[in-house]
Design a protein around this motif. Structure first.
Motif, PDB file in Angstrom:
ATOM      1  N   ALA A  50       0.827  -1.289  -0.063  1.00 23.90           N
ATOM      2  CA  ALA A  50      -0.150  -0.018   0.054  1.00 23.90           C
ATOM      3  C   ALA A  50       0.910   1.264   0.066  1.00 23.90           C
ATOM      4  N   GLY A  51       1.980   1.038   0.712  1.00 20.47           N
ATOM      5  CA  GLY A  51       2.965   2.420   0.722  1.00 20.47           C
ATOM      6  C   GLY A  51       3.633   2.532  -0.577  1.00 20.47           C
ATOM      7  N   LEU A  52       3.757   1.518  -1.145  1.00 20.69           N
ATOM      8  CA  LEU A  52       4.482   1.872  -2.599  1.00 20.69           C
ATOM      9  C   LEU A  52       3.462   2.226  -3.579  1.00 20.69           C
ATOM     10  N   GLN A  53       2.244   1.694  -3.411  1.00 16.42           N
ATOM     11  CA  GLN A  53       1.245   2.147  -4.522  1.00 16.42           C
ATOM     12  C   GLN A  53       0.777   3.600  -4.339  1.00 16.42           C
ATOM     13  N   ASN A  54       0.948   4.080  -2.832  1.00 20.09           N
ATOM     14  CA  ASN A  54       0.687   5.458  -2.764  1.00 20.09           C
ATOM     15  C   ASN A  54       1.471   6.402  -3.153  1.00 20.09           C
ATOM     16  N   SER A  55       2.961   5.850  -2.888  1.00 20.81           N
ATOM     17  CA  SER A  55       4.082   6.859  -3.247  1.00 20.81           C
ATOM     18  C   SER A  55       4.492   6.727  -4.577  1.00 20.81           C
ATOM     19  N   THR A  56       4.076   5.806  -5.255  1.00 12.85           N
ATOM     20  CA  THR A  56       4.217   5.675  -6.832  1.00 12.85           C
ATOM     21  C   THR A  56       3.117   6.300  -7.573  1.00 12.85           C
ATOM     22  N   GLU A  57       1.983   6.309  -7.049  1.00 14.04           N
ATOM     23  CA  GLU A  57       0.985   6.590  -8.065  1.00 14.04           C
ATOM     24  C   GLU A  57       1.130   8.291  -8.511  1.00 14.04           C
ATOM     25  N   GLN A  58       1.628   9.047  -7.460  1.00 15.33           N
ATOM     26  CA  GLN A  58       1.674  10.586  -8.130  1.00 15.33           C
ATOM     27  C   GLN A  58       2.739  10.433  -9.122  1.00 15.33           C
ATOM     28  N   ALA A  59       3.971   9.752  -9.026  1.00 11.48           N
ATOM     29  CA  ALA A  59       4.943   9.648 -10.096  1.00 11.48           C
ATOM     30  C   ALA A  59       4.421   9.281 -11.474  1.00 11.48           C
ATOM     31  N   ILE A  60       3.820   8.133 -11.170  1.00 10.23           N
ATOM     32  CA  ILE A  60       3.025   7.628 -12.527  1.00 10.23           C
ATOM     33  C   ILE A  60       2.001   8.564 -13.104  1.00 10.23           C
ATOM     34  N   PHE A  61       1.246   9.342 -12.184  1.00  4.02           N
ATOM     35  CA  PHE A  61       0.251   9.933 -12.498  1.00  4.02           C
ATOM     36  C   PHE A  61       0.908  11.335 -13.391  1.00  4.02           C
ATOM     37  N   ARG A  62       1.899  11.724 -13.120  1.00  3.10           N
ATOM     38  CA  ARG A  62       2.766  12.791 -13.447  1.00  3.10           C
ATOM     39  C   ARG A  62       3.521  12.626 -14.726  1.00  3.10           C
ATOM     40  N   GLY A  63       3.707  11.183 -14.932  1.00  2.00           N
ATOM     41  CA  GLY A  63       4.345  10.848 -16.086  1.00  2.00           C
ATOM     42  C   GLY A  63       5.705  10.526 -15.796  1.00  2.00           C
ATOM     43  N   SER A  64       6.140  11.032 -14.541  1.00  2.00           N
ATOM     44  CA  SER A  64       7.679  10.846 -14.407  1.00  2.00           C
ATOM     45  C   SER A  64       8.136   9.573 -14.440  1.00  2.00           C
ATOM     46  N   VAL A  65       7.326   8.760 -14.234  1.00  2.00           N
ATOM     47  CA  VAL A  65       7.613   7.059 -14.243  1.00  2.00           C
ATOM     48  C   VAL A  65       6.525   6.634 -15.310  1.00  2.00           C
ATOM     49  N   LEU A  66       7.117   5.656 -15.978  1.00  2.00           N
ATOM     50  CA  LEU A  66       6.079   4.747 -17.100  1.00  2.00           C
ATOM     51  C   LEU A  66       5.607   3.591 -16.346  1.00  2.00           C
ATOM     52  N   ARG A  67       6.640   3.008 -16.025  1.00  2.00           N
ATOM     53  CA  ARG A  67       6.243   1.567 -15.193  1.00  2.00           C
ATOM     54  C   ARG A  67       7.300   1.458 -14.167  1.00  2.00           C
ATOM     55  N   LEU A  68       6.913   0.564 -13.010  1.00  2.00           N
ATOM     56  CA  LEU A  68       7.762   0.212 -11.668  1.00  2.00           C
ATOM     57  C   LEU A  68       7.537  -1.150 -11.514  1.00  2.00           C
ATOM     58  N   ARG A  69       8.561  -1.558 -11.190  1.00  2.00           N
ATOM     59  CA  ARG A  69       8.532  -3.134 -10.693  1.00  2.00           C
ATOM     60  C   ARG A  69       9.670  -3.450  -9.643  1.00  2.00           C
ATOM     61  N   LEU A  70       9.126  -4.129  -8.498  1.00  2.00           N
ATOM     62  CA  LEU A  70      10.212  -4.454  -7.487  1.00  2.00           C
ATOM     63  C   LEU A  70      10.211  -5.990  -7.678  1.00  2.00           C
ATOM     64  N   ARG A  71      11.416  -6.519  -7.933  1.00  2.00           N
ATOM     65  CA  ARG A  71      11.863  -7.625  -8.205  1.00  2.00           C
ATOM     66  C   ARG A  71      12.945  -8.314  -7.354  1.00  2.00           C
ATOM     67  N   SER A  72      12.647  -9.783  -7.019  1.00  2.00           N
ATOM     68  CA  SER A  72      13.751 -10.189  -6.091  1.00  2.00           C
ATOM     69  C   SER A  72      14.728 -10.782  -7.024  1.00  2.00           C
ATOM     70  N   PHE A  73      16.088 -11.274  -6.036  1.00  2.00           N
ATOM     71  CA  PHE A  73      16.960 -11.647  -7.075  1.00  2.00           C
ATOM     72  C   PHE A  73      16.766 -12.959  -7.893  1.00  2.00           C
ATOM     73  N   SER A  74      15.638 -13.703  -7.602  1.00  2.00           N
ATOM     74  CA  SER A  74      15.163 -14.700  -8.446  1.00  2.00           C
ATOM     75  C   SER A  74      14.462 -14.200  -9.723  1.00  2.00           C
TER      76      SER A  74
END
Length: 651
Positions: A90-114
């Motif tokens: 939820a924290g990541l969603q809230n913190s990235t929505e504004q960046a996605i909304f403003r277009g400064s980020v097109l796509r964001l993913r968090l991935r494990s080493f696997s």
């Protein structure tokens, strides 16, 4: 002039082609330089985009991602392969929505080493960069990577670091917009392109001007080199190579025409007395006079020294001789060099093609033969008639064989009697050399004397004739015959220092009185070198040796020259004697020469007497002596008194 213009046009065309080639070659590095600069700007822009993406990703990771992950303590975890809590998501969603909304980020993913997607802005759990991708592996190892994957997107892979532990717990995969960077790049490139384009255009213009100047200079230099290679630097006339080239071209077209060789008489005297600068000026004047007398289709060239060549296309022998008569008149007109008035004569040898040959060398050889015949005779314009003195290249062979002939004693002397008029008794003999050639038989002097005269062989040959003739004279003197001995000498003999001393030494060795030796010198030889001839003649005459002017009336000796020389005998040329019975002009000339000889205190001797009628006419005209086939042909001296013709000449 037509010859020179025709040679210059190809150089202009060659210069234009060289300029175009040079300009095209200069354009290649200019274009390559422009492309290299643009490629450098493109790489710089891409690098700027990557750096900007990495910086932007670092900000997002520190401001938006890391605080959301720290809502729950994940510091003890070595990675996020087990997923995120609801609070973290939820924290990541809230913190990235504004960046996605403003277009400064097109796509964001968090991935494990696997490679597991533990969070994405769109809620998907699949997709993304393969874990085998070098960029993913580098990010998993703690090294961020950025890459422009199309013209509008930058992909960033960077390690995900937990604030609590400071350790990498996964990989942050971001897709950032690149369009703004690309637009700035294109704007910058556009400005830069115009700047570079103007600079490169100016550079190319400078190179083109340099190419034009260089090729023009090279073309002019090549033209000068070509011109100098085909023209004489002193007179500006075509040289030997150019004459050969032009003559080959004319002969290749067929038709008729003439090749003429011209040699100036007494040119050496001008160089020796007035200096070489006067000789150069003389050659320039002669070249200008001959050029002015020739037609527009004729070619005049200087072959070297005082020798010229003329090509007369379309002219037969008659037309060529008529034109050359005009050329001769212009050349012989008086000129003043260093304040000294001069009249220059020239000898012209003419060969007609295809009558006398079909190639340049053969025609030049025949023209050369005719020219030297002109130098030895009365006519200074001679058309080749075949035979004659042989070709100049054959003279080398004759000269080599003649040297051996002198060593092997292959030469023999024949004598032609001279008859006193009107009595008819033998009063003297003229020595005539023959060559008993081992392969060609008995050769007359015309077969080898011209070759000897144009080399140093004439000196030992004349010495041999004098020795042998004086020895024979001792033989007939012992039998009671007091015949005088006449020996022919050439102009070269008179020019040799010490020649009079040689003659006097031979007389002393044999004991023959000097007055019983007569040296016959052609009129042309006397005119060839006046000073040297006069000195030699004067010294011999003072010693008592008789001097005879041979072939009188066919050379160039003036009456004033005869007046100053101690002449013993004047020989009337056979050209005037042969038709003296029928030609009033020949009769007048013969009578005049007889009177001239007597007026100078000399004897008059007629050559070429073939009949008794001519003999009687000469006797009545007051001629002193005569010789010819009517009295006897040349033969060894013991046979002279026994010839049938001589038995009755006094009757």
């Amino acid at each position: 002039m037509w010859f020179r213009r025709a040679r210059r046009r190809p150089h202009a065309r060659n210069g234009s082609r060289l300029f175009v080639t040079y300009a095209a070659a200069s354009l290649v590095p200019v274009v390559a330089l422009g492309a290299l600069v643009l490629e450098g700007y493109r790489r710089d822009a891409a690098e700027q985009g990557r750096e900007q993406g990495l910086a932007q990703a670092a900000v997002i990771a520190e401001i938006a991602v890391a605080p959301a992950l720290n809502a729950e303590d994940v510091g003890a975890s070595s990675n996020i392969d087990d997923g995120l809590t609801l609070a973290q998501s939820a924290g990541l969603q809230n913190s990235t929505e504004q960046a996605i909304f403003r277009g400064s980020v097109l796509r964001l993913r968090l991935r494990s080493f696997s490679g597991r997607v533990v969070f994405s802005d769109d809620g998907s759990t699949s997709g993304g960069v393969s874990i085998t991708d070098p960029d993913f592996q580098a990010a998993a190892d703690g090294q961020p990577r950025a890459k422009v994957i199309d013209s509008e997107v930058i992909r960033v892979l960077r390690p995900l670091v937990a604030s609590a532990s400071g350790q990498s717990v996964g990989v942050l995969e971001l897709y950032l917009p690149y369009k703004a960077v690309a637009d700035r790049f294109h704007a910058q490139v556009s400005r830069t392109w115009w700047q570079i384009g103007v600079c490169l255009a100016a550079l190319y213009l400078v190179l083109a001007l340099l190419a034009w100047w260089t090729t023009r200079s090279l073309s002019r230099y090549a033209a000068r080199q070509k011109y100098q290679a085909l023209h004489d630097t002193l007179t500006g006339l075509p040289n030997r190579a150019a004459f050969r080239e032009q003559a080959d071209a004319v002969l290749g077209k067929g038709g008729t025409g003439a090749i003429v060789l011209v040699d100036l008489n007494r040119f050496k005297e001008v160089n020796d007395t007035l200096g070489h600068h006067a000789g150069d000026e003389l050659l320039q004047v002669v070249a200008d006079r001959m050029s002015a007398a020739l037609g527009p289709g004729d070619v005049l060239a200087r072959l070297g020294g005082d020798e010229f060549a003329i090509l007369l296309p379309g002219r037969d022998a008659t037309a060529a001789v008529a034109l050359l008569s005009t050329v001769r008149e212009r050349v012989s007109a008086e000129m003043v060099l260093d304040g000294v008035p001069l009249n220059i004569e020239a000898a012209f040898g003419v060969a007609i093609y295809p009558l006398h040959g079909n190639n340049v060398e053969e025609l030049k050889q025949h023209a050369d033969v005719a020219m030297y015949q002109g130098k030895r005779g009365a006519n200074d314009i001679v058309v080749y008639a075949g035979g004659g003195a042989g070709h100049p290249h054959q003279w080398l062979v004759v000269q080599a064989e003649l040297r051996h002939a002198l060593e092997r004693d292959e030469l023999v002397l024949y004598y032609q009697p001279k008859i006193a008029l009107p009595g008819g008794e033998v009063c003297g003999v003229e020595a005539l050399v023959r060559w008993q050639h081992p392969a060609r038989g008995l050769l007359p002097p015309g077969e080898f004397l011209p070759a000897a005269e144009h080399s140093g062989l004439i000196v030992p040959l004349t010495e041999w004739v004098l020795r042998r003739a004086l020895a024979d004279q001792l033989g007939w003197s012992a039998t009671g015959r007091d015949w005088t001995l006449s020996v022919n000498v050439s102009a070269r003999n008179l020019e040799v220092p010490g020649f009079p001393g040689l003659v006097l030494d031979l007389l002393a060795e044999t004991g023959i009185p000097a007055h019983r030796l007569i040296l016959e010198v052609t009129e042309t030889a006397l005119a060839a070198d006046a000073d040297e001839a006069a000195k030699a003649v004067a010294e011999l005459s003072r010693a008592g040796v008789g001097i005879s002017v041979d072939d009188f009336g066919t050379g160039y000796t003036s009456l004033s020259r005869l007046r100053g020389m101690p002449i013993t005998e004047i020989k009337i040329d056979r050209a005037f004697v042969t038709d003296v019975l029928h030609d009033p002009q020949s009769q007048a000339i013969v009578r005049s020469v007889i009177e001239l000889a007597h007026g100078l205190g000399s004897r008059a001797t007629a050559e070429g007497v073939e009949t008794a009628e001519v003999r009687h006419w000469l006797a009545e005209a007051g001629c002193d002596e005569a010789q010819g086939y009517h009295f006897g042909r040349p033969s060894p001296w013991p046979q002279i008194s026994t010839q049938p013709h001589l038995e009755g000449v006094s009757r």
